[in-house]
Design a protein around this motif. Structure first.
Motif, PDB file in Angstrom:
ATOM      1  N   ALA A   1       0.851  -1.196   0.000  1.00 22.71           N
ATOM      2  CA  ALA A   1       0.000   0.000   0.000  1.00 22.71           C
ATOM      3  C   ALA A   1       0.883   1.241   0.000  1.00 22.71           C
ATOM      4  CB  ALA A   1      -0.914   0.017   1.220  1.00 22.71           C
ATOM      5  N   THR A   2       0.439   2.291  -0.665  1.00 21.91           N
ATOM      6  CA  THR A   2       1.165   3.557  -0.711  1.00 21.91           C
ATOM      7  C   THR A   2       0.485   4.560   0.205  1.00 21.91           C
ATOM      8  OG1 THR A   2       1.856   3.181  -2.998  1.00 21.91           O
ATOM      9  CG2 THR A   2       1.964   5.443  -2.181  1.00 21.91           C
ATOM     10  N   TRP A   3       1.256   5.089   1.160  1.00 22.65           N
ATOM     11  CA  TRP A   3       0.746   6.085   2.098  1.00 22.65           C
ATOM     12  C   TRP A   3       1.313   7.442   1.736  1.00 22.65           C
ATOM     13  CZ3 TRP A   3      -2.837   5.292   5.952  1.00 22.65           C
ATOM     14  CH2 TRP A   3      -3.215   3.958   6.154  1.00 22.65           C
ATOM     15  N   ARG A   4       0.547   8.483   1.991  1.00 23.47           N
ATOM     16  CA  ARG A   4       0.942   9.818   1.556  1.00 23.47           C
ATOM     17  C   ARG A   4       0.644  10.864   2.624  1.00 23.47           C
ATOM     18  NH1 ARG A   4       2.427  12.162  -3.071  1.00 23.47           N
ATOM     19  NH2 ARG A   4       2.043  14.388  -3.294  1.00 23.47           N
ATOM     20  N   LEU A   5       1.579  11.822   2.749  1.00 27.50           N
ATOM     21  CA  LEU A   5       1.432  12.979   3.626  1.00 27.50           C
ATOM     22  C   LEU A   5       1.416  14.231   2.765  1.00 27.50           C
ATOM     23  CD1 LEU A   5       1.570  14.570   6.350  1.00 27.50           C
ATOM     24  CD2 LEU A   5       4.059  14.310   6.223  1.00 27.50           C
ATOM     25  N   ASP A   6       0.331  14.994   2.824  1.00 29.05           N
ATOM     26  CA  ASP A   6       0.219  16.250   2.096  1.00 29.05           C
ATOM     27  C   ASP A   6       0.125  17.400   3.096  1.00 29.05           C
ATOM     28  OD1 ASP A   6       0.070  15.371  -0.699  1.00 29.05           O
ATOM     29  OD2 ASP A   6      -1.802  14.417  -0.079  1.00 29.05           O
ATOM     30  N   VAL A   7       0.714  18.543   2.734  1.00 34.21           N
ATOM     31  CA  VAL A   7       0.667  19.741   3.576  1.00 34.21           C
ATOM     32  C   VAL A   7       0.049  20.878   2.767  1.00 34.21           C
ATOM     33  CG1 VAL A   7       1.983  21.365   4.981  1.00 34.21           C
ATOM     34  CG2 VAL A   7       2.728  18.987   4.829  1.00 34.21           C
ATOM     35  N   PHE A   8      -0.917  21.558   3.368  1.00 35.85           N
ATOM     36  CA  PHE A   8      -1.613  22.675   2.725  1.00 35.85           C
ATOM     37  C   PHE A   8      -1.462  23.920   3.600  1.00 35.85           C
ATOM     38  CE2 PHE A   8      -3.615  18.704   1.697  1.00 35.85           C
ATOM     39  CZ  PHE A   8      -3.947  18.775   0.351  1.00 35.85           C
TER      40      PHE A   8
ATOM     41  N   ARG B   1      -5.657  26.470   1.873  1.00 36.76           N
ATOM     42  CA  ARG B   1      -5.844  25.095   1.389  1.00 36.76           C
ATOM     43  C   ARG B   1      -5.148  24.848   0.059  1.00 36.76           C
ATOM     44  NH1 ARG B   1     -12.271  24.128   2.892  1.00 36.76           N
ATOM     45  NH2 ARG B   1     -12.147  24.973   5.006  1.00 36.76           N
ATOM     46  N   ARG B   2      -4.054  25.552  -0.138  1.00 39.70           N
ATOM     47  CA  ARG B   2      -3.230  25.319  -1.321  1.00 39.70           C
ATOM     48  C   ARG B   2      -2.166  24.297  -0.953  1.00 39.70           C
ATOM     49  NH1 ARG B   2      -1.314  31.376  -2.520  1.00 39.70           N
ATOM     50  NH2 ARG B   2      -0.523  30.980  -0.411  1.00 39.70           N
ATOM     51  N   ARG B   3      -2.039  23.261  -1.747  1.00 39.89           N
ATOM     52  CA  ARG B   3      -1.012  22.256  -1.450  1.00 39.89           C
ATOM     53  C   ARG B   3       0.367  22.882  -1.595  1.00 39.89           C
ATOM     54  NH1 ARG B   3      -2.591  18.541  -4.379  1.00 39.89           N
ATOM     55  NH2 ARG B   3      -3.262  16.902  -2.933  1.00 39.89           N
ATOM     56  N   GLN B   4       1.219  22.655  -0.613  1.00 42.51           N
ATOM     57  CA  GLN B   4       2.569  23.187  -0.622  1.00 42.51           C
ATOM     58  C   GLN B   4       3.560  22.094  -1.000  1.00 42.51           C
ATOM     59  OE1 GLN B   4       3.667  26.435  -0.059  1.00 42.51           O
ATOM     60  NE2 GLN B   4       1.479  26.916  -0.175  1.00 42.51           N
ATOM     61  N   ALA B   5       4.497  22.443  -1.870  1.00 44.30           N
ATOM     62  CA  ALA B   5       5.502  21.481  -2.302  1.00 44.30           C
ATOM     63  C   ALA B   5       6.497  21.215  -1.177  1.00 44.30           C
ATOM     64  CB  ALA B   5       6.231  22.012  -3.530  1.00 44.30           C
ATOM     65  N   CYS B   6       6.985  19.997  -1.118  1.00 41.56           N
ATOM     66  CA  CYS B   6       7.989  19.631  -0.121  1.00 41.56           C
ATOM     67  C   CYS B   6       9.381  19.945  -0.680  1.00 41.56           C
ATOM     68  CB  CYS B   6       7.899  18.149   0.221  1.00 41.56           C
ATOM     69  SG  CYS B   6       6.307  17.639   0.899  1.00 41.56           S
TER      70      CYS B   6
ATOM     71  N   THR C   1       9.332  18.639   4.482  1.00 36.24           N
ATOM     72  CA  THR C   1       9.870  19.931   4.916  1.00 36.24           C
ATOM     73  C   THR C   1       9.531  20.969   3.860  1.00 36.24           C
ATOM     74  OG1 THR C   1      11.687  18.914   6.150  1.00 36.24           O
ATOM     75  CG2 THR C   1      11.929  21.230   5.529  1.00 36.24           C
ATOM     76  N   LEU C   2       8.822  22.000   4.277  1.00 36.62           N
ATOM     77  CA  LEU C   2       8.391  23.033   3.337  1.00 36.62           C
ATOM     78  C   LEU C   2       9.492  24.057   3.084  1.00 36.62           C
ATOM     79  CD1 LEU C   2       4.809  23.788   4.705  1.00 36.62           C
ATOM     80  CD2 LEU C   2       5.486  22.128   2.975  1.00 36.62           C
TER      81      LEU C   2
END
Length: 239
Positions: free
Chosen positions: A91-98, A102-107, A128-129
Motif C-alpha cells: 500500500a502507498t501512504w501519503r502525507l500532504d501539507v496545505f 488550502r493550497r497544497r505546498q511542495a515539499c 519539509t516546506l
C-alpha cells in the motif's frame, strides 16, 4: 530538631517529585488523540507536540499547526499498519501539507509518499516546506504565516484491506531559516489561523536572527582593524 528538619525536607522533595510526575503525566494525557476528517474539522496541534489517532485504512486524517515567517516547517507522520497476516498486498501512504488557503505546498525535502510492503509494520512520512515568507504576491504560491494542514491517507491499497485498523502519530516542527532568509514586509493577518495558537516567535518571526550576529561581528572586526591599522602606521613621537 535536625531529624525533624530532614524529615520535613524529605517530605517536601517527595511531594515535589510526585507533583512533577503527575504534571508530566497530565501533560502527556492532554495530547490530541484524534484527527479531523476534513479541513474544517482538522485537529489543532502546537509546534513540537505529538498527536495520535486511531483510524481505518482509507480514512483521510487532518491536523493543523501554526508556522510564522522565517521558519522552515517540517511535518512528520508515522502510521502503524495492520498485522501482516490480515493484509493482502502493498500500500502507498501519503502525507500532504496545505497552507491556510488550502493550497497544497511542495515539499523542499523529505519523503511525503512511501510504499509499504505487506510485511512492513509501519511507515514514516516527512515533508519539509520552503521557508515561510512574511508576505507574497497574490499570484504566488509561497508559504505564508498562518495555519498549515497535514493530511495523511493511503492512495493505493488492495480493496480488501480498506477498513483495517491503523494508528497514526504526527508531529510538526519549525526551525529558524536564518538571517539569509530574512526579508521585509508583513501580512495584515495570518492565513486562517484562528484555530491554532500563535507560535512563540509570533507570526512575523523573531526580530533576532544570525544576520544581526554577522552584522555586529563584522562591525567589531572593522573597528579592531581600524585601530590596529592606525597603531601600525602612526609616526612615533619625538622627545
Amino acid at each position: 530538631m535536625r531529624r525533624t528538619t530532614r524529615m520535613t525536607t524529605a517530605a517536601l522533595l517527595a511531594g515535589t517529585a510526585l507533583f512533577g510526575s503527575a504534571t508530566a503525566a497530565a501533560a502527556d494525557d492532554d495530547k490530541p488523540t484524534e484527527a479531523g476528517t476534513a479541513f474544517r474539522t482538522a485537529t489543532a496541534i502546537e509546534q513540537g507536540e505529538k498527536a495520535t489517532a486511531d483510524a481505518s485504512t482509507g480514512d483521510y486524517l487532518y491536523w493543523q499547526f501554526p508556522a510564522g515567517a522565517g521558519r522552515r516547517p517540517t511535518a512528520k507522520a508515522t502510521v502503524t499498519l495492520p498485522q501482516a497476516s490480515s493484509r493482502h498486498g502493498a500500500a502507498t501512504w501519503r502525507l500532504d501539507v496545505f497552507d491556510g488557503l488550502r493550497r497544497r505546498q511542495a515539499c523542499a525535502s523529505g519523503e511525503p509518499a512511501k510504499r509499504a510492503s505487506e510485511q512492513d509494520a509501519s511507515v514514516t512520512l516527512t515533508c519539509t516546506l520552503r521557508t515561510v515568507r512574511p508576505w507574497s504576491e497574490r499570484w504566488a504560491n509561497d508559504p505564508l504565516p498562518g495555519a498549515y494542514y497535514m493530511r495523511v491517507t493511503v492512495t493505493d491499497v488492495p480493496d480488501r484491506d480498506l477498513g483495517l485498523p491503523v494508528k497514526a502519530e504526527v508531529q510538526a516542527t519549525a526551525e529558524d531559516a536564518g538571517g539569509a532568509r530574512a526579508e521585509g514586509g508583513e501580512l495584515g493577518a495570518p492565513l486562517h489561523a484562528a484555530a491554532v495558537a500563535e507560535p512563540e516567535d509570533g507570526w512575523t518571526g523573531s526580530w533576532w536572527s544570525d544576520r544581526w550576529a554577522w552584522t555586529v561581528g563584522g562591525a567589531v572586526l572593522c573597528a579592531l582593524a581600524a585601530v590596529g591599522g592606525y597603531t601600525l602606521t602612526r609616526h612615533p613621537r619625538r622627545r
